[in-house]
Design an enzyme around this catalytic site. Sequence first.
Site, PDB file in Angstrom:
ATOM      1  N   THR A  97      57.887  38.020  78.597  1.00 39.72           N
ATOM      2  CA  THR A  97      58.912  37.405  77.753  1.00 39.72           C
ATOM      3  C   THR A  97      58.486  37.223  76.298  1.00 39.72           C
ATOM      4  OG1 THR A  97      59.500  36.152  79.718  1.00 39.72           O
ATOM      5  CG2 THR A  97      60.481  35.436  77.612  1.00 39.72           C
ATOM      6  N   GLU A  98      59.386  37.583  75.386  1.00 43.60           N
ATOM      7  CA  GLU A  98      59.103  37.311  73.976  1.00 43.60           C
ATOM      8  C   GLU A  98      60.016  36.198  73.474  1.00 43.60           C
ATOM      9  OE1 GLU A  98      60.058  40.332  71.039  1.00 43.60           O
ATOM     10  OE2 GLU A  98      61.568  41.225  72.329  1.00 43.60           O
ATOM     11  N   GLU A 210      46.256  44.057  64.393  1.00 46.23           N
ATOM     12  CA  GLU A 210      47.337  43.950  63.424  1.00 46.23           C
ATOM     13  C   GLU A 210      46.908  43.011  62.306  1.00 46.23           C
ATOM     14  OE1 GLU A 210      50.936  42.387  65.108  1.00 46.23           O
ATOM     15  OE2 GLU A 210      51.085  43.988  66.586  1.00 46.23           O
ATOM     16  N   HIS A 248      52.035  27.044  51.737  1.00 44.48           N
ATOM     17  CA  HIS A 248      50.728  27.680  51.640  1.00 44.48           C
ATOM     18  C   HIS A 248      49.798  27.258  52.758  1.00 44.48           C
ATOM     19  CE1 HIS A 248      51.303  29.180  47.481  1.00 44.48           C
ATOM     20  NE2 HIS A 248      52.236  28.243  47.514  1.00 44.48           N
TER      21      HIS A 248
END
Lengths: 289, 289, 387, 387
Positions: A97-98, A210, A248
């Site tokens: 599941t995402e 990534e 930030h």
Amino acid sequence: MKSILNKDSNKVLVQGLGRDGSFQTQKCIDYGTEVVAGVHPTKAGENFNEIPIFGSVEEAVKHTSPDIGLIFVPAPFASDAIIEQVDAGIETVVCITEGIPVNDMLKVNNYIKGKKVRLIGPNCPGFLIPRKKLKVGIIPGSIVSEGKVGVVSRSGTLTYEAIVQLTMLGIGQSACVGIGGDPLHGTSFVDVLQMFEEDQNTEAIVMIGEIGGTREQAAAKMIKESISKPVVASIVGQTAPEGRRMGHAGAVITGKSALASEKIKSLKSAGVYIADSPTEIGLRLKELI
Amino acid sequence: MKSILNKDSNKVLVQGLGRDGSFQTQKCIDYGTEVVAGVHPTKAGENFNEIPIFGSVEEAVKHTSPDIGLIFVPAPFASDAIIEQVDAGIETVVCITEGIPVNDMLKVNNYIKGKKVRLIGPNCPGFLIPRKKLKVGIIPGSIVSEGKVGVVSRSGTLTYEAIVQLTMLGIGQSACVGIGGDPLHGTSFVDVLQMFEEDQNTEAIVMIGEIGGTREQAAAKMIKESISKPVVASIVGQTAPEGRRMGHAGAVITGKSALASEKIKSLKSAGVYIADSPTEIGLRLKELI
Amino acid sequence: MQLHEYQAKEILNSSKVPIPDGKVAKSGIEAKEIASSFGGNCVVKAQVHAGGRGKAGGIKLANNPDEASEHADNMIGSFLKTFQSGDTEFPINEVYIEEASSILKEYYLAVTMDFDFKCPVIIFSTEGGMNIEEVAEKYPDKIIKIHVDPLVGPSPYKIRNLISVFKFDKEISSQLYKIINQLYGIFISNDCTLIEINPLALVEGNNLVALDAKITIDDDALFRHKDLLKLFDEAQINKSELNAQKNDLAYIKLSGGEVGCMVNGAGLAMATMDITMKAGALPANFLDVGGSASEERIMEAYNIITSDADVKLILVNLFGGILRCDVAAKGIIEGFKKYNKSVPMVVVLRGTNSEEAKNILKESSMEIYFSDDLPSAAEEINKRLGK
Amino acid sequence: MQLHEYQAKEILNSSKVPIPDGKVAKSGIEAKEIASSFGGNCVVKAQVHAGGRGKAGGIKLANNPDEASEHADNMIGSFLKTFQSGDTEFPINEVYIEEASSILKEYYLAVTMDFDFKCPVIIFSTEGGMNIEEVAEKYPDKIIKIHVDPLVGPSPYKIRNLISVFKFDKEISSQLYKIINQLYGIFISNDCTLIEINPLALVEGNNLVALDAKITIDDDALFRHKDLLKLFDEAQINKSELNAQKNDLAYIKLSGGEVGCMVNGAGLAMATMDITMKAGALPANFLDVGGSASEERIMEAYNIITSDADVKLILVNLFGGILRCDVAAKGIIEGFKKYNKSVPMVVVLRGTNSEEAKNILKESSMEIYFSDDLPSAAEEINKRLGK
């Protein structure tokens, strides 16, 4: 706990048999995986291709003693499904599941801390071991081939890309493991690298990273210290735009480590072979073996 | 992790040097305990009898490397003190404070799960090892004597009663451990019984239980299975009124186990020698050795 | 700290747990007014800190506002003693007037702490409105316990399993699911030790409502719930016990006893009571002065014990640990001076600064018999009171 | 999902985090009114989803209501581009009029998630009002991070240590302590991924107030925050990206590109962009159709890409896993039919049902170049667009 690469019994329970879950479960069965039970809250008592469906994981475990749980449950309920499988004593839980909320995975991560369970994912393609005809997840069975290279990746579809390249070059895989792209996940690069190092069926490793986070750096450190097998890595996102952001704080936490260049630097200094383009992963590995 | 009964280094840090904390710390020092640091948020930089006081546990640990932390911090802040000591890497944490909210201890218990720490208490008198001149807590040093009997108790002052009886009869103690009366606590009977079983300085065990909860039953089960040394037990509260109560949920959870008679039955069937009256603990033990 | 039903229901209501319409009345006239606003049919419920009110006459049905008024007038100002209240009679100062419900089925739902599992637990039973302990013993399969991880909260799958075991329909399932989550939220955010809804009733229209509600708050956590502290009803507590509570003393009056006990530590206090009994006398109270009692606290403890007319003899059994015996001795002397009451005392002092303490007491004019240990103290008691 | 400053401040205010008085204005007239109610001195702040507004002219001081009105009129209806906003120009539709504060000192305070530690983290710095990343690099000792156990919450001792490191006085310590706890509560209960207060200002009277506030909500958790969903300001998002978002597509427009990319999976999408670049062409967008894209979603993805006038060629790179290639192919055909737009396509289809997919596409009249793998697709791109 035995590594998932070397367990003797690999009976799979699938939770969430909706459209995608059913389709993919069939693909797992077709590949040769021993799926023993389905779990779906409203389909208890029914069957899925002769596989009994139960209303709860506890019931399914009682009747079919699965070793691995595979989750296709929709995101709002997926973290509960992970906990349900852990509570039922399933040792290997793979969550495809995402889109699971960060807070839910925060709770899951805390919950499984110290418990005897290996969680893979969420938001991952699962794992596949050609030698065992074991496919737990959505990695297409058609692209893999049996061999001696272990593949580990944060990215789903990019894993397939790497596998295809290997297979095209005649290089088979010992196992392919997708650890998922979510920032809060179970099994990490480090865990899988350790498994590959200990696995006698693996002779070389492909690792696909990534931009973002610091997981590749952790992997680099670990490779330097304890991986003796050759590793080829590719980091994608070199041309990706940084993306707009409001605050930030994130950058303060990860610093420059999120950049592709930093990750490549770390991996190079750990003796990892870098594929500059994602199209060259297979070729780069071929040079090594 | 080595048992607290057999550690080589026993440097103590004391957190919370108010009226009681200061008084009791002095008693520990007088007994021979090596107190190396104090922690008090507003007394940093000062000294307590030549012992430096720090503003935080982290600072104190950095400078004095204590092995044991002793807590006298008031109840509203005590759970935070436990967590502060755990975070600072102190392996044995003894919390004397009584009246800590249940929810706070719920969080502490969850927090330390799987962490390398032994928590004793809260709401306990701590522990004392005569042989080592080590007193960590409030058990009066004047009543103990060196010997071979291990004493473990849920009750504070009743522990002293038992110790006095032993000492009066010329029976010394290997160690006296008060595990505390709170329903959510760290170290349990079972943990201490295990320590006594493994401790070569202990030849017999005195265990003092109370009505309420099911801890004595857990101890009985464990004694039956794995304690080879003789155990004398006393359960107090046989004449205590049941007390008014509003709901029934508690009784549904513990059932009849909370009763003294049930606890005594369990212990007897585990081969434990029961002192019918709390005044006979010492005599009962004397018969055995 | 216990709450009244109406206070508990206010909390439930503010967290959206469904309750019947209701309001507190302090007189028959108020009761009549409230009953009228409900259209007549209602229940009049005595607001006391005791369970088992129904059987004891603390809950009455009224068919019209006049009946409600009559019940209220009868109850208010009287006392209630139930099978759960021990010897205590609770004063009824308020009644709760609640719209009558057409009950289809009664369930039981509670949240409390399971100390063996070190986590909160939700208890549900299909057998509501009756003694749940009996259900637990006779029909354990009609009770389901849901253990709750404090970070994760009540796991949806566990509630789903509960619902599937008892085959609830979709509409009720969804109500139950919400109520369980709401109760758990109340339990945690208010530092409760117990929330009990018995019965949780299925009423006409297929709705679940909390017909009764008991909430107990962790006394140790009250410092962070100033709003809840305001709900404390002193009237529900025996005067001596209230005085003790205000002084951080754990005190329980026992009927028929004659030996007042002053002890530090609950365990030693229970042991002292056991010993007194074995010596042939009955303890008049349980009193634990606590770990770090001050002079003032001991003074008040002295006052509470000596104020009990049943007490013929006091057994002081203090073992100095964090408590300093000399401080305690001074407290006793101060209590004697301030309240000018004297009862013969058997005194056992040991541990921290016990010698100093004995010297302090010896200098007073009180009638004190010192003992070195409990067996000799027991003998002393037997000598003076034993039968 | 990002919130506007004024929305974030409303949330802070409702949790009792101190903020200056302020109100949103949609016109100069409204701005004047609000400024008058503050007595004149105020700050006019453009409400856009971008940081760095000050340097870009999005924050103006006004000494009187007329000035406030003037600033507001100038801002509203215009666009703002800041050093943090990339190429995007944000429309200013609202301004926030805030009472001017007399700032004594500026701090930085944020709550976000530390994924390495797998827990929330509170970040505090004495150097507020400036670029915190620079502070982190140059003066790491001026930043303190407090990692938070999600069950325990922010440990008081850690906040105490922070306070002692920076030697705050008692008054400010107690304010800071409260603010940290309140912010953490907001962070958890609203499923935030970030709360940033920069600056947290110490103003005259020794009070800490949140002068600016940025809140980002976890998109994946929005399903349980219907109230927050209402705060979503569509105007702040590029039309194509908005359309993509509504269709659960992850899409980012890239300036200067000419190859439209349609890929499944973020990693493969990034790899596809990397490869396009290496082939000598620039990607026009990042587009991840997601794991389980439906026909409709693919259709919309096709529409979004073909609506971009910069796109000369589309690279479709789909690897069927949970996505079925045949479903995707149908979606493309449907998109072509429905929106009647056509751009030459290089198509790489692999994995689940990829053969079926190729057959479906082959039957259409679209200009399609099939490639078996990425290197050959790169060659194809190079052949058509390479420089």
